[in-house]
Write a protein that holds these residues in place. Structure first.
Motif, short mmCIF file in Angstrom:
data_model
loop_
_atom_site.label_atom_id
_atom_site.label_comp_id
_atom_site.label_asym_id
_atom_site.label_seq_id
_atom_site.Cartn_x
_atom_site.Cartn_y
_atom_site.Cartn_z
N VAL A 100 -22.47 -13.82 122.89
CA VAL A 100 -23.06 -13.32 121.64
C VAL A 100 -22.08 -13.70 120.54
CG1 VAL A 100 -23.99 -11.32 120.41
CG2 VAL A 100 -24.07 -11.38 122.91
N SER A 101 -22.44 -14.72 119.73
CA SER A 101 -21.48 -15.22 118.74
C SER A 101 -22.16 -15.63 117.45
CB SER A 101 -20.72 -16.42 119.31
OG SER A 101 -21.47 -17.61 119.18
N THR A 102 -21.32 -15.93 116.45
CA THR A 102 -21.80 -16.39 115.15
C THR A 102 -22.58 -17.69 115.28
OG1 THR A 102 -19.84 -15.43 114.12
CG2 THR A 102 -21.05 -17.04 112.82
N THR B 299 -28.50 -15.20 114.41
CA THR B 299 -28.79 -14.93 112.99
C THR B 299 -27.70 -14.08 112.35
OG1 THR B 299 -30.15 -13.04 113.63
CG2 THR B 299 -31.29 -15.12 113.27
N HIS B 300 -26.98 -13.30 113.15
CA HIS B 300 -25.87 -12.48 112.66
C HIS B 300 -24.70 -12.62 113.63
CE1 HIS B 300 -29.36 -10.51 110.79
NE2 HIS B 300 -28.53 -10.15 109.84
N THR B 301 -23.48 -12.30 113.14
CA THR B 301 -22.32 -12.30 114.04
C THR B 301 -22.59 -11.36 115.21
OG1 THR B 301 -20.85 -12.73 112.19
CG2 THR B 301 -19.84 -11.91 114.20
N THR B 302 -23.07 -10.17 114.93
CA THR B 302 -23.47 -9.22 115.96
C THR B 302 -24.90 -8.77 115.65
OG1 THR B 302 -21.18 -8.42 115.88
CG2 THR B 302 -22.74 -7.17 117.23
N PRO B 303 -25.85 -8.91 116.59
CA PRO B 303 -27.23 -8.49 116.32
C PRO B 303 -27.33 -6.99 116.07
CG PRO B 303 -27.08 -9.84 118.32
CD PRO B 303 -25.68 -9.48 117.93
N ASP B 304 -28.49 -6.53 115.53
CA ASP B 304 -28.69 -5.10 115.36
C ASP B 304 -28.72 -4.43 116.74
OD1 ASP B 304 -31.56 -4.50 116.31
OD2 ASP B 304 -31.90 -6.16 114.93
N ALA B 305 -28.56 -3.11 116.76
CA ALA B 305 -28.39 -2.38 118.02
C ALA B 305 -29.56 -2.56 118.98
CB ALA B 305 -28.17 -0.90 117.73
N ILE B 306 -30.78 -2.60 118.44
CA ILE B 306 -31.95 -2.75 119.31
C ILE B 306 -32.01 -4.16 119.90
CG2 ILE B 306 -34.49 -2.76 119.35
CD1 ILE B 306 -34.37 -0.56 117.17
N SER B 307 -31.86 -5.18 119.03
CA SER B 307 -31.87 -6.57 119.51
C SER B 307 -30.74 -6.82 120.49
CB SER B 307 -31.72 -7.53 118.32
OG SER B 307 -32.74 -7.35 117.38
#
Length: 487
Positions: free
Chosen positions: A137-139, A152-160
């Motif tokens: 899980v990376s940028t 899409t993000h450095t860290t996805p939202d909690a649900i994703s």
């Protein structure tokens, strides 16, 4: 599908209005993605407030709504769950809904200002080489084994994130390596996850548009280590003056790495060249394909993680010696005229300084360094003059240009960068707002033996202007300009 009661397990609520036995088939933070059977979680964001879209979520089929404040109009057939903090609730609810996938895998979180992507990517490559099926899980990208999922993000939202971790676990991943940005930690995206280890790279001036003060930024990073369990390990860069701070309150096993002081994982650079690094790692001499002191730290972080995870040191060093960095990190090409072009993501003063100092050590006698540097719009403005100052001090020529201007005027951003230049710096600098033209100019100025750095965007394949992302690849443009020059 689960009942609302199932996903409320261990979640403190202020008020529950309705039947907790209702069936929930999906979780959403975006009202536009809500369908029949969804639980909608209203989060207050920097741009919009999810509470304003509760009505829309209900219209689209939400059966339950999580909120910090109950709406004025409460519908009888909808269950309302009032909580103190919906960001925290979203992470805990997601963990329950997706059956806590992080507890079924070995999850490692990497945090710090610079180096997160490189460390996470090399760890993914290393453990894959050791025979494990891994997740990343990376940028730059997310990966499940060899399957690439665009990030899409450095860290996805909690649900994703929980959905992604569940998929990784179901598809046989045993080890997952994840960048943990300060935004993600602060916004509870990593809350409730079971980490087997946490790694700290360094901390420098960044994201003060979001955190407001450097002290708050440090506290957010430290919070990640404070929350690690006793069965995990916490590995820190002890050469960073805040490295020891990260370990102060952690329950995890404390480990350190260093180039300059005593540490559990000690390195020493013997040779640094374009062919790579020769290092002593815990008194074992190894040649690595990575370049520069900043990568020496990244190597030690990876080595320390692997050994802390129980892997054999000889096998780790053998595989590690063959690995390359993440895309857009000190990514270099050589033209037919022997001009070296380097593309790097460096977008903070410290990262830019590290890269330019490394280039200064690599260039031939008489060779010059030409830096193409920009700063992103709608981001920390305080670093703009510092970026220009660093570039001018460590380069022969500097071209100030656009990065991702977003909603700001590129000319204004460049003027704010120019404010950091002294008289000598101004003599070295040229300002060209068009990034492609800036790279072209740098190539036209270069001679045999010179090194051109194009900094700030690295792996990105776009330039964002007024909310629109247009295709733009620094490496592609640099190669195109080399070809034009050589015709």
């Amino acid at each position: 599908m689960k009942t609302l009661r199932d996903i409320l397990h261990h979640i403190p609520t202020v008020k529950l209005a309705g039947d907790a036995g209702v069936q929930v088939k999906d979780l959403q933070l975006d009202s536009r993605k809500v369908s029949d059977g969804t639980a909608f979680i209203a989060i207050r964001g920097a741009v919009s407030d999810g509470h304003d879209f509760i009505g829309k979520a209900v219209e689209n089929g939400a059966v339950a709504v999580f909120c910090e404040k109950l709406p004025q109009v409460v519908q009888e057939n909808i269950v309302y769950v009032q909580v103190k903090d919906t960001q925290e609730a979203a992470a805990l609810v997601a963990g329950n809904f997706y059956q806590h996938p992080s507890s079924e895998i070995k999850l490692y979180g990497i945090t710090g200002t610079n180096g997160k992507t490189t460390v996470a990517t090399i760890l993914y490559k290393l453990f894959t080489g050791l025979g494990y099926k891994c997740g990343l899980v990376s940028t730059v990208e997310n990966k499940i084994g060899q399957e690439v999922i665009p990030a899409t993000h450095t860290t996805p939202d909690a649900i994703s994130l929980n959905a992604l971790l569940q998929r990784m676990q179901q598809e046989g991943c045993t080890h997952v390596f994840m960048e943990c940005s300060s935004h993600a930690i602060h916004q509870h995206r990593t809350t409730g996850l079971s980490f087997a280890g946490g790694i700290f790279t360094n901390i420098t001036h960044d994201h003060l548009d979001y955190h407001k003060t450097f002290d708050e930024y440090i506290k957010v990073k430290k919070k990640f280590f404070d929350q690690l369990p006793s069965v995990a390990f916490a590995l820190t860069n002890i050469d960073d003056k805040r490295g020891s701070v990260m370990l102060q309150n952690t329950k995890a096993t404390k480990r350190t790495y260093s180039l300059h002081t005593m540490a559990d994982f000690k390195g020493k650079i013997l040779e640094n060249a374009l062919t790579g690094l020769v290092m002593l790692v815990n008194n074992r001499e190894v040649h690595f394909r990575l370049i520069g002191e900043f990568n020496a730290y990244n190597i030690l972080a990876v080595f320390g993680t692997a050994i802390s995870a129980g892997e054999d040191s000889e096998e780790v060093l053998r595989i590690l010696s063959m690995l390359t960095s993440a895309e857009g990190r000190f990514d270099y090409i050589v033209s037919k005229r022997n001009i070296i072009g380097i593309v790097d993501y460096a977008h903070t003063p410290d990262a830019l300084q590290n890269v330019l100092e490394t280039i200064g050590q690599l260039k031939k006698t008489g060779g010059r360094v030409i830096a193409v540097v920009g700063c992103g719009g709608d981001r920390d403005k305080a670093k703009r003059p510092v970026m220009a100052k660093v570039a001018a001090e460590l380069s022969s020529r500097v071209i100030l240009t656009s990065d991702n201007p977003r909603s700001e005027d590129p000319a204004v951003i460049i003027r704010e960068m120019e404010a950091g230049l002294n008289t000598a710096g101004k003599r070295k600098a040229i300002s060209i707002a068009d990034r492609k033209e800036a790279v072209k100019t740098a190539v036209s100025l270069a001679n045999d033996g010179d090194i051109i750095l194009v900094a700030g965007k690295g792996h990105e394949k776009y330039q964002e202007v007024n909310g629109v992302r247009n295709h733009f690849d620094d490496r592609e443009v640099l190669m195109e300009m080399f070809e034009l020059l050589e015709k």
